[in-house]
Design an enzyme around this catalytic site. Structure first.
Site, PDB file in Angstrom:
ATOM      1  N   SER A  15      12.321  24.379  14.426  1.00 41.44           N
ATOM      2  CA  SER A  15      12.520  23.549  13.232  1.00 41.44           C
ATOM      3  C   SER A  15      12.123  22.086  13.471  1.00 41.44           C
ATOM      4  CB  SER A  15      13.991  23.605  12.797  1.00 41.44           C
ATOM      5  OG  SER A  15      14.196  22.701  11.732  1.00 41.44           O
ATOM      6  N   MET A  16      11.366  21.543  12.518  1.00 36.99           N
ATOM      7  CA  MET A  16      10.990  20.122  12.613  1.00 36.99           C
ATOM      8  C   MET A  16      11.980  19.237  11.860  1.00 36.99           C
ATOM      9  SD  MET A  16       6.876  20.150  12.337  1.00 36.99           S
ATOM     10  CE  MET A  16       6.907  21.149  10.865  1.00 36.99           C
ATOM     11  N   LYS A  66      20.000  31.968   4.120  1.00 36.03           N
ATOM     12  CA  LYS A  66      19.947  31.266   2.820  1.00 36.03           C
ATOM     13  C   LYS A  66      20.727  31.975   1.705  1.00 36.03           C
ATOM     14  CE  LYS A  66      15.609  28.753   3.436  1.00 36.03           C
ATOM     15  NZ  LYS A  66      14.332  28.355   2.849  1.00 36.03           N
ATOM     16  N   ASN A  87      19.430  26.145   0.533  1.00 39.34           N
ATOM     17  CA  ASN A  87      18.854  25.584   1.767  1.00 39.34           C
ATOM     18  C   ASN A  87      19.475  24.244   2.128  1.00 39.34           C
ATOM     19  OD1 ASN A  87      17.564  23.907  -0.153  1.00 39.34           O
ATOM     20  ND2 ASN A  87      15.894  23.521   1.278  1.00 39.34           N
ATOM     21  N   ASP A 102      14.071  23.824  -2.053  1.00 44.71           N
ATOM     22  CA  ASP A 102      12.743  24.374  -1.734  1.00 44.71           C
ATOM     23  C   ASP A 102      11.834  24.366  -2.973  1.00 44.71           C
ATOM     24  OD1 ASP A 102      13.033  24.933   1.001  1.00 44.71           O
ATOM     25  OD2 ASP A 102      13.979  26.870   0.598  1.00 44.71           O
ATOM     26  N   ALA A 127       6.020  37.479  -3.474  1.00 44.27           N
ATOM     27  CA  ALA A 127       7.266  37.639  -4.228  1.00 44.27           C
ATOM     28  C   ALA A 127       8.464  37.660  -3.279  1.00 44.27           C
ATOM     29  CB  ALA A 127       7.203  38.922  -5.058  1.00 44.27           C
ATOM     30  N   ALA A 130      10.477  32.412  -0.674  1.00 44.90           N
ATOM     31  CA  ALA A 130       9.878  31.136  -1.077  1.00 44.90           C
ATOM     32  C   ALA A 130       9.294  31.258  -2.489  1.00 44.90           C
ATOM     33  CB  ALA A 130       8.789  30.733  -0.082  1.00 44.90           C
ATOM     34  N   ARG A 151       1.722  42.393  -2.781  1.00 47.11           N
ATOM     35  CA  ARG A 151       1.406  43.702  -2.186  1.00 47.11           C
ATOM     36  C   ARG A 151       2.310  44.756  -2.815  1.00 47.11           C
ATOM     37  NH1 ARG A 151       2.528  44.217   4.143  1.00 47.11           N
ATOM     38  NH2 ARG A 151       4.582  43.545   3.445  1.00 47.11           N
ATOM     39  N   VAL A 153       4.097  45.516  -5.906  1.00 41.60           N
ATOM     40  CA  VAL A 153       4.118  44.984  -7.278  1.00 41.60           C
ATOM     41  C   VAL A 153       5.534  45.042  -7.867  1.00 41.60           C
ATOM     42  CG1 VAL A 153       3.120  45.230  -9.596  1.00 41.60           C
ATOM     43  CG2 VAL A 153       1.706  45.611  -7.593  1.00 41.60           C
ATOM     44  N   GLY A 241       1.115  23.336   2.959  1.00 41.08           N
ATOM     45  CA  GLY A 241       2.568  23.426   2.802  1.00 41.08           C
ATOM     46  C   GLY A 241       3.361  22.245   3.316  1.00 41.08           C
TER      47      GLY A 241
HETATM   48  P1  NAP Z   1       9.446  36.598   2.802  1.00 41.66           P
HETATM   49  O1  NAP Z   1      10.624  36.468   1.931  1.00 41.66           O
HETATM   50  O2  NAP Z   1       9.512  37.508   3.983  1.00 41.66           O
HETATM   51  O3  NAP Z   1       8.195  37.082   1.867  1.00 41.66           O
HETATM   52  C1  NAP Z   1       6.965  37.437   2.451  1.00 41.66           C
HETATM   53  C2  NAP Z   1       5.886  37.655   1.361  1.00 41.66           C
HETATM   54  O4  NAP Z   1       4.654  37.887   2.050  1.00 41.66           O
HETATM   55  C3  NAP Z   1       6.110  38.864   0.465  1.00 41.66           C
HETATM   56  O5  NAP Z   1       5.527  38.613  -0.790  1.00 41.66           O
HETATM   57  C4  NAP Z   1       5.338  39.953   1.224  1.00 41.66           C
HETATM   58  O6  NAP Z   1       4.891  41.019   0.394  1.00 41.66           O
HETATM   59  C5  NAP Z   1       4.133  39.176   1.688  1.00 41.66           C
HETATM   60  N1  NAP Z   1       3.486  39.743   2.862  1.00 41.66           N
HETATM   61  C6  NAP Z   1       3.899  39.646   4.168  1.00 41.66           C
HETATM   62  N2  NAP Z   1       3.024  40.286   4.964  1.00 41.66           N
HETATM   63  C7  NAP Z   1       2.049  40.805   4.156  1.00 41.66           C
HETATM   64  C8  NAP Z   1       0.873  41.551   4.396  1.00 41.66           C
HETATM   65  N3  NAP Z   1       0.511  41.918   5.633  1.00 41.66           N
HETATM   66  N4  NAP Z   1       0.100  41.898   3.333  1.00 41.66           N
HETATM   67  C9  NAP Z   1       0.449  41.529   2.090  1.00 41.66           C
HETATM   68  N5  NAP Z   1       1.562  40.812   1.789  1.00 41.66           N
HETATM   69  C10 NAP Z   1       2.350  40.461   2.824  1.00 41.66           C
HETATM   70  O7  NAP Z   1       8.976  35.197   3.383  1.00 41.66           O
HETATM   71  P2  NAP Z   1       9.212  33.725   2.761  1.00 41.66           P
HETATM   72  O8  NAP Z   1      10.479  33.177   3.291  1.00 41.66           O
HETATM   73  O9  NAP Z   1       9.009  33.780   1.284  1.00 41.66           O
HETATM   74  O10 NAP Z   1       8.038  32.893   3.487  1.00 41.66           O
HETATM   75  C11 NAP Z   1       6.675  33.162   3.188  1.00 41.66           C
HETATM   76  C12 NAP Z   1       5.767  32.097   3.790  1.00 41.66           C
HETATM   77  O11 NAP Z   1       6.089  30.821   3.247  1.00 41.66           O
HETATM   78  C13 NAP Z   1       5.890  31.934   5.319  1.00 41.66           C
HETATM   79  O12 NAP Z   1       4.590  31.742   5.817  1.00 41.66           O
HETATM   80  C14 NAP Z   1       6.701  30.668   5.488  1.00 41.66           C
HETATM   81  O13 NAP Z   1       6.394  29.976   6.691  1.00 41.66           O
HETATM   82  C15 NAP Z   1       6.226  29.846   4.285  1.00 41.66           C
HETATM   83  N6  NAP Z   1       7.237  28.853   3.838  1.00 41.66           N
HETATM   84  C16 NAP Z   1       6.865  27.543   3.771  1.00 41.66           C
HETATM   85  C17 NAP Z   1       7.777  26.589   3.349  1.00 41.66           C
HETATM   86  C18 NAP Z   1       7.388  25.135   3.274  1.00 41.66           C
HETATM   87  O14 NAP Z   1       8.277  24.274   3.211  1.00 41.66           O
HETATM   88  N7  NAP Z   1       6.113  24.804   3.258  1.00 41.66           N
HETATM   89  C19 NAP Z   1       9.085  26.980   2.979  1.00 41.66           C
HETATM   90  C20 NAP Z   1       9.423  28.341   3.030  1.00 41.66           C
HETATM   91  C21 NAP Z   1       8.490  29.270   3.464  1.00 41.66           C
HETATM   92  P3  NAP Z   1       5.848  42.324   0.123  1.00 41.66           P
HETATM   93  O15 NAP Z   1       6.829  41.899  -0.917  1.00 41.66           O
HETATM   94  O16 NAP Z   1       4.896  43.362  -0.338  1.00 41.66           O
HETATM   95  O17 NAP Z   1       6.496  42.653   1.446  1.00 41.66           O
END
Ligand code: NAP
Length: 281
Positions: A15-16, A66, A87, A102, A127, A130, A151, A153, A241
Site C-alpha cells: 500500500s502506498m 471493504k 474504504n 473510491d 463488474a 471497483a 467476461r 455478463v 488509475g
Molecule cells: P474484482 O472485484 O476482483 O473484479 C475483477 C474484474 O476483472 C471483474 O470484472 C472480472 O470479470 C475481471 N477479470 C479479471 N480477470 C479477468 C480475465 N482474465 N478476463 C476477463 N475479465 C477478467 O477487482 P477490483 O477490486 O474491482 O479491482 C479491479 C482492478 O482495479 C485491479 O487492477 C485493481 O488494482 C484496480 N483498482 C484501482 C484502484 C485505483 O485507485 N486506481 C482502486 C481499486 C481497484 P468477472 O466478473 O468475469 O470475473
C-alpha cells in the site's frame, strides 16, 4: 496527543497510502501518524474494536475487508451502503462511520482531467468491486447511458439491477462492446486485465473506438497499460488509475481533517514511489 490513522487489508505491504498520508500530515503540521496493519478476516472485528478503544482518528479499508467491515461499524453513509463497500472510516465522536471515496475519487479525478466527460455515453468494462463503486457514482451524475461489458455478463446485469440511481444501461460481452465501441464518448476500464505482470493483455479490441473519446484505465501498475497505449495511438485522450487513487485518498484526508489536500503533491509523491512518469495526455 498524537492521533493515529491506519489502513487495514490483507496483504497490505504494497500500500502506498501510508507514504501519501504521512507526507500530508507533516505538510499540514498535523500531529498524526498513519500506519498499515495486516489484518486477517477472522481478526477484523477485534481490530475494529481495538481501533475504537484507542480512539483512532480514522482508517482506510482495502481488500478483502471493504464489505465485511460494514456490520462492524456504527454507521455507514448512503452511497457506501448502496455500493456495499467502505474504504474510509471516520471516528465521529466515538462512533465509527463508513464512507466510500473510491467512486467519488474516480469522478473527481475524471472531472479534473476533462469536464463534462461524465455526462456522455459511457462504457464501463468490468463488474467487480471497483466497477460497482464507479458505476453507482457515475449513475448519480445522470449521463446519457452507462453500458457495462464483462467476461461474466450476469455480473454486469446484477450491477445494473442493484443500482439505486436511475440510468440507461445494458450489459454485454467484451466482444459486443468492442463491436459497438464507436458509440461511446468515455470508456472506463476497471478489470485487472493488463495489470503487472501480465502487461501484454488487453480486455478488448479498440479498432472501432470513437475519435477523440476519453479512455480511463484504473490500473496504475503499469502506468500505461496496453489498452491506454493502443487508445492513445488511435487518437483518444487517456488517463491512468493514479488520479482515482490520489483523489480517493484526498477525499479520505478531507473527511478526517477538514482539509482538502494538495493533490499535485500527492500525485508526485505516489509517482515517485512508482518510479515513473504521469502518462495522462
Ligand atoms: P474484482 O472485484 O476482483 O473484479 C475483477 C474484474 O476483472 C471483474 O470484472 C472480472 O470479470 C475481471 N477479470 C479479471 N480477470 C479477468 C480475465 N482474465 N478476463 C476477463 N475479465 C477478467 O477487482 P477490483 O477490486 O474491482 O479491482 C479491479 C482492478 O482495479 C485491479 O487492477 C485493481 O488494482 C484496480 N483498482 C484501482 C484502484 C485505483 O485507485 N486506481 C482502486 C481499486 C481497484 P468477472 O466478473 O468475469 O470475473
Amino acid at each position: 496527543m498524537k492521533k493515529l490513522y491506519a489502513v487495514i487489508g490483507n496483504p497490505i505491504g504494497h500500500s502506498m497510502s501510508p507514504i501519501m498520508h504521512n507526507d500530508l500530515f507533516s505538510f499540514y503540521q498535523i500531529d498524526a501518524s498513519y500506519l498499515p496493519f495486516q489484518i486477517k478476516s477472522e481478526d477484523l472485528k477485534d481490530a475494529v474494536d481495538g481501533f475504537k478503544a484507542i480512539g483512532i482518528g480514522g482508517f482506510n479499508v482495502t481488500v478483502p475487508h471493504k464489505t465485511a467491515i460494514i456490520p462492524l461499524l456504527d454507521e455507514v453513509d448512503e452511497l457506501a451502503a448502496s455500493i456495499g463497500a467502505v474504504n474510509t472510516v471516520v471516528n465521529e465522536n466515538g462512533r465509527l462511520k463508513g464512507y466510500n471515496t473510491d467512486g467519488p475519487g474516480f469522478l473527481k479525478g475524471l472531472q479534473a482531467f476533462m469536464s463534462g466527460a461524465a455526462s456522455k455515453k459511457i462504457l464501463l468494462i468490468g463488474a467487480g468491486g471497483a466497477a460497482r463503486a464507479i458505476y453507482f457514482t457515475l449513475a448519480m451524475e445522470k449521463p446519457d447511458a452507462i453500458d457495462i461489458a464483462n467476461r461474466t455478463v450476469a455480473k454486469a446485469q446484477s450491477l445494473i439491477d442493484d443500482c439505486p440511481y436511475s440510468v440507461k444501461s445494458e450489459a454485454c460481452t467484451l466482444d459486443e462492446a468492442g463491436r459497438k465501441l464507436g458509440e461511446y464518448d468515455l470508456v472506463v476500464q476497471t478489470t485487472s486485465i493488463g495489470m503487472a505482470p501480465k502487461i501484454a493483455d488487453q480486455p478488448l479490441d479498440l479498432s472501432n473506438i470513437k475519435k477523440h473519446s476519453h479512455v480511463c484505465d484504473i490500473i496504475y501498475n503499469p502506468l500505461e497499460t496496453k489498452l491506454l497505449q493502443d487508445a492513445s495511438n488511435r487518437g483518444a485522450n487517456v488517463q491512468n488509475g493514479i488520479d482515482m487513487f490520489v483523489y480517493q485518498g484526498a477525499l479520505a484526508f478531507e473527511k478526517w481533517t477538514g482539509i482538502f489536500p494538495d493533490v499535485e503533491r500527492m500525485r508526485e509523491n505516489v509517482l515517485k514511489q512508482l518510479g515513473g512518469l504521469h502518462v495522462n495526455r
